[in-house]
Design an enzyme around this catalytic site. Structure first.
Site, short mmCIF file in Angstrom:
data_model
loop_
_atom_site.label_atom_id
_atom_site.label_comp_id
_atom_site.label_asym_id
_atom_site.label_seq_id
_atom_site.Cartn_x
_atom_site.Cartn_y
_atom_site.Cartn_z
N HIS A 14 34.09 99.17 43.74
CA HIS A 14 33.24 98.60 44.82
C HIS A 14 33.86 99.02 46.16
CE1 HIS A 14 30.82 95.01 46.57
NE2 HIS A 14 31.28 95.72 47.58
N HIS A 16 33.00 100.51 50.33
CA HIS A 16 32.13 100.89 51.44
C HIS A 16 32.78 102.04 52.20
CE1 HIS A 16 29.69 97.20 51.06
NE2 HIS A 16 30.83 96.67 50.65
N LYS A 100 22.35 98.56 43.26
CA LYS A 100 22.95 97.38 43.89
C LYS A 100 21.89 96.39 44.33
CE LYS A 100 26.12 94.83 45.70
NZ LYS A 100 27.34 95.05 46.44
N HIS A 137 25.52 91.41 44.50
CA HIS A 137 26.17 90.53 45.48
C HIS A 137 25.65 89.13 45.17
CE1 HIS A 137 27.90 89.36 49.48
NE2 HIS A 137 27.12 88.33 49.20
N HIS A 175 32.68 91.39 43.50
CA HIS A 175 33.59 90.53 44.27
C HIS A 175 33.44 89.05 43.97
CE1 HIS A 175 30.03 90.21 46.75
NE2 HIS A 175 30.26 91.27 47.49
N ASP A 248 36.21 96.32 47.49
CA ASP A 248 35.28 95.92 48.55
C ASP A 248 35.86 96.25 49.92
OD1 ASP A 248 33.00 94.92 49.76
OD2 ASP A 248 33.64 92.83 49.63
C1 NCD Z 1 30.57 94.12 53.12
C2 NCD Z 1 30.25 95.14 54.21
O1 NCD Z 1 30.85 95.04 55.29
O2 NCD Z 1 29.44 96.03 53.97
N1 NCD Z 1 31.22 93.00 53.72
C3 NCD Z 1 31.96 92.05 53.11
O3 NCD Z 1 32.37 91.10 53.77
N2 NCD Z 1 32.27 92.13 51.84
C4 NCD Z 1 29.32 93.76 52.39
C5 NCD Z 1 29.53 93.10 51.06
O4 NCD Z 1 30.20 93.65 50.18
O5 NCD Z 1 29.00 92.00 50.84
ZN ZN Z 2 31.08 95.11 49.48
ZN ZN Z 3 28.79 91.99 48.77
#
Ligand code: NCD
Ligand code: ZN
Ligand code: ZN
Length: 346
Positions: A14, A16, A100, A137, A175, A248
């Site tokens: 996971h 970003h 997702k 999520h 998460h 995450d």
């Molecule tokens: C994530 C993001 O910034 O894209 N933020 C977070 O707090 N985890 C989005 C997510 O995974 O929910």
């Molecule tokens: Zn995330």
């Molecule tokens: Zn998330």
């Protein structure tokens, strides 16, 4: 006393990476220690078609350092208008690894997410047929529900009914942050997996709120009470094959974190493995780290384990870099507020 451990090279289930200048700045941080990552599609606008996933994958590849061996595993962002045929073709052709689900409004860039879960039922049925996992999520967005309860309520109201209505659908609870999430994930059988982040293993809500509000600890789902952190640690170190690492790592510009209405997300990629070694050592479970970081994820996703290794060595506390910067981009690196003794040395 163990002072060095070698693991099969880990994956991040996971992650970003964002886009543009931010992507250029953060992609090398994940490529350094991880071989593969499930790439979140919550760009603005989101990645909703196979063609968009292909284009995004190519931008990620172009942002990697020369010679980096890192495979982005792409996902589509599920909307109420998702085209099941396009999704199935992208899955068949190996363009995407998963899809997702964001409840609309639940988190960063989730405005295009799902409001009416009945509308995506046919797509979920198609995914069950073709064996395409759904990453979730898991928080309700009902304003009546307290933010600290949103994960537990999601499991009862949305997740469990979806799973019962769609036999064979493979689901990853992304998460997880609560005892309820850990319990549900561990009793869900082979079609249910769950990822756990670094920050939810290391911190509880006191760390974020006592003595001042720490925006770099603000993420969603929000940090919970200590007893939930303990349940997550128990799940991560249990050896249960359904539980695996998803950092995450969610970079936001430092100015967006340190602002009146702070963005949600912790940027953990640069120090994730150091943090995990510390946690697993504290739990007396260093022997379980390889399962969590390197073996359980590929088993769930039906992919081969990586062939390389990484070695972590214990020594004097490491210096955590304050930020990753590139040009105008400045992203503060997650600092758990405790010394970290393990570093990746090979
Ligand atoms: C994530 C993001 O910034 O894209 N933020 C977070 O707090 N985890 C989005 C997510 O995974 O929910
Ligand atoms: Zn995330
Ligand atoms: Zn998330």
């Amino acid at each position: 006393m163990t002072t060095s451990i070698t693991l099969i090279r880990p994956d991040d289930w996971h992650l970003h990476l964002r886009d543009g200048a931010m992507l250029q700045a953060v992609a090398p941080e994940s490529a350094r220690h991880f071989s593969r990552a499930i790439i979140m599609p919550n760009l603005v606008p989101p990645v909703v078609t196979g063609a968009e996933a292909t284009a995004y994958r190519d931008r990620i590849r172009a942002a990697l350092p020369e010679g980096a061996e890192f495979t982005p595993l792409m996902t589509l962002y599920l909307t109420e208008d998702t085209d099941a045929d396009d999704l199935a073709a992208a899955h068949r052709d190996g363009i995407i690894t998963a899809v997702k689900l964001y409840p609309a409004g639940a988190t960063t860039n989730s405005a295009s997410g799902v409001r009416d879960f009945d509308k995506v039922r046919p797509v979920l049925e198609r995914m069950a047929e073709i064996g395409c996992p759904l990453c979730v999520h898991g928080e309700v967005t009902d304003p009546e529900i307290d933010i600290f309860d949103r994960e537990a309520v999601f499991i009862d109201r949305i997740l469990d009914p979806i799973r019962r209505a769609t036999p064979g659908l493979r689901v990853v609870m992304e998460h997880i942050t609560t005892k309820q999430g850990a319990d549900y994930a561990q009793s869900g059988g082979p079609d249910l997996g769950a990822t756990i982040t670094v920050q939810h293993l290391m911190l509880d809500r006191n760390d974020m709120l006592v003595g001042g509000m720490r925006p770099h600890y603000y993420c969603l789902p929000i940090l919970k009470r200590r007893e939930h952190r303990e349940a997550l640690r128990a799940a991560a170190t249990s050896g249960n094959a359904q539980i695996f690492l998803g950092t995450d790592s969610a970079p936001h510009p430092t100015h967006a974190k340190e602002s009146e209405c702070c963005s949600a997300g912790c940027f953990t990629a640069p120090i994730a493995m150091s943090c995990l070694a510390e946690v697993f050592e504290e739990e007396g479970a260093l022997d379980k780290l390889e399962g969590f970081a390197s073996r359980n994820g590929p088993a769930f996703y039906r992919l081969p384990e990586n062939t390389g290794t990484i070695t972590l060595t214990k020594g004097d506390p490491i210096t955590i870099p304050a930020a990753v910067t590139l040009g105008e981009v400045n992203v503060t690196v997650f600092d758990p507020g405790q010394p970290l003794h393990w570093s990746v040395t090979a």
